[in-house]
Design a protein around this motif. Structure first.
Motif, mmCIF file in Angstrom:
data_model
loop_
_atom_site.group_PDB
_atom_site.id
_atom_site.type_symbol
_atom_site.label_atom_id
_atom_site.label_comp_id
_atom_site.label_asym_id
_atom_site.label_seq_id
_atom_site.Cartn_x
_atom_site.Cartn_y
_atom_site.Cartn_z
ATOM 1 N N THR A 2 0.850 -1.184 0.000
ATOM 2 C CA THR A 2 0.000 0.000 0.000
ATOM 3 C C THR A 2 0.887 1.236 0.000
ATOM 4 N N ASP A 79 -2.135 5.105 -3.011
ATOM 5 C CA ASP A 79 -3.420 4.504 -2.640
ATOM 6 C C ASP A 79 -4.157 5.356 -1.617
ATOM 7 N N GLY A 80 -3.439 6.228 -0.920
ATOM 8 C CA GLY A 80 -4.029 7.086 0.091
ATOM 9 C C GLY A 80 -3.075 8.224 0.401
ATOM 10 N N TRP A 107 -7.158 11.348 -7.985
ATOM 11 C CA TRP A 107 -7.563 11.435 -6.581
ATOM 12 C C TRP A 107 -8.713 10.476 -6.273
ATOM 13 N N ARG A 109 -11.669 8.136 -5.281
ATOM 14 C CA ARG A 109 -11.916 6.927 -4.502
ATOM 15 C C ARG A 109 -10.693 6.435 -3.726
ATOM 16 N N LYS A 110 -9.966 7.393 -3.175
ATOM 17 C CA LYS A 110 -8.828 7.099 -2.311
ATOM 18 C C LYS A 110 -9.040 7.827 -0.987
ATOM 19 N N LEU A 138 -12.255 12.102 -3.175
ATOM 20 C CA LEU A 138 -11.428 11.530 -2.130
ATOM 21 C C LEU A 138 -12.361 11.192 -0.966
ATOM 22 N N THR A 183 -8.144 2.894 3.270
ATOM 23 C CA THR A 183 -7.328 2.719 2.059
ATOM 24 C C THR A 183 -7.477 1.294 1.546
ATOM 25 N N LEU A 186 -11.064 0.802 0.052
ATOM 26 C CA LEU A 186 -11.227 1.493 -1.227
ATOM 27 C C LEU A 186 -10.370 0.866 -2.322
ATOM 28 N N LYS A 187 -9.193 0.397 -1.980
ATOM 29 C CA LYS A 187 -8.321 -0.262 -2.962
ATOM 30 C C LYS A 187 -8.989 -1.542 -3.468
ATOM 31 N N ARG A 190 -11.887 -0.471 -5.720
ATOM 32 C CA ARG A 190 -11.423 0.004 -7.027
ATOM 33 C C ARG A 190 -11.015 -1.164 -7.908
#
Length: 194
Positions: A2, A79-80, A107, A109-110, A138, A183, A186-187, A190
């Motif tokens: 990450t 990733d964040g 940016w 969806r992080k 974000l 993070t 969301l990762k 995504r």
């Protein structure tokens, strides 16, 4: 792995932001599975946003400015984020807002967290940045680290800034725990949507 990028949100001469940025970077580097990177806005001297179309425009061609392309690529790799922000006149520094404005899909969806200082320990700056972050898609987390004015004054008076930051380690741990949770979530989301 990450990737969390710590963004130094001030370029001012004699700035304080380097100290908390390097401190929170070290907190991140203690975590397994995290690659912590420092993104110093001094290394990305972008002009004020002046393009004919916004970064959110679908099908927009990449911007020609080499520094903007370098900045956008650095944001895409993360990733964040943790934004280290001063509070200037109830808000963030213009250079940080400008850096946010140059980018959009990278940016999206992080997760984002905030370390702040200045008037009201930077809380008003963070509040404005949370609203901007939401517009950029974000996900600003609730937990943050607000540095007391006494620690900021220690910087200007040659005092012990490290001692003041050390008192914030519990708050930093809570913030980093929350940031890494969001993070990861969301990762995963995504990747599932790709």
């Amino acid at each position: 792995m990450t990737v969390i990028s710590v963004i130094v949100g001030s370029t001012r001469e004699g700035r304080f932001s380097e100290k908390p940025a390097r401190w929170i970077l070290q907190q991140l580097r203690r975590r397994e599975g995290v690659e912590a990177r420092l993104l110093d806005l001094r290394e990305f001297p972008m002009p004020f946003f002046d393009q004919p179309v916004p970064p959110a425009m679908p099908g927009r061609a990449p911007y020609e400015n080499a520094t903007v392309r370098k900045w956008t690529a650095a944001i895409a790799e993360a990733d964040g984020f943790i934004f280290v922000t001063p509070e200037y006149n109830y808000g963030p520094a213009a250079v940080l807002k400008n850096a946010l404005d140059w980018v959009y899909p990278e940016w999206n969806r992080k997760a984002a967290a905030f370390v702040s200082y200045g008037g009201a320990a930077g809380a008003r700056s963070v509040q404005q940045l949370r609203e901007t972050a939401i517009e950029l898609q974000l996900a600003p987390i609730r937990s943050s680290v607000h540095i007391p004015v006494a620690t900021l004054w220690a910087h200007f008076q040659g005092g012990d800034v490290e001692a003041g930051l050390a008192e914030l380690e519990v708050a930093a741990k809570i913030m980093i725990d929350d940031l890494l949770w969001w993070t990861a979530a969301l990762k995963t989301a995504r990747a599932a949507a790709a």
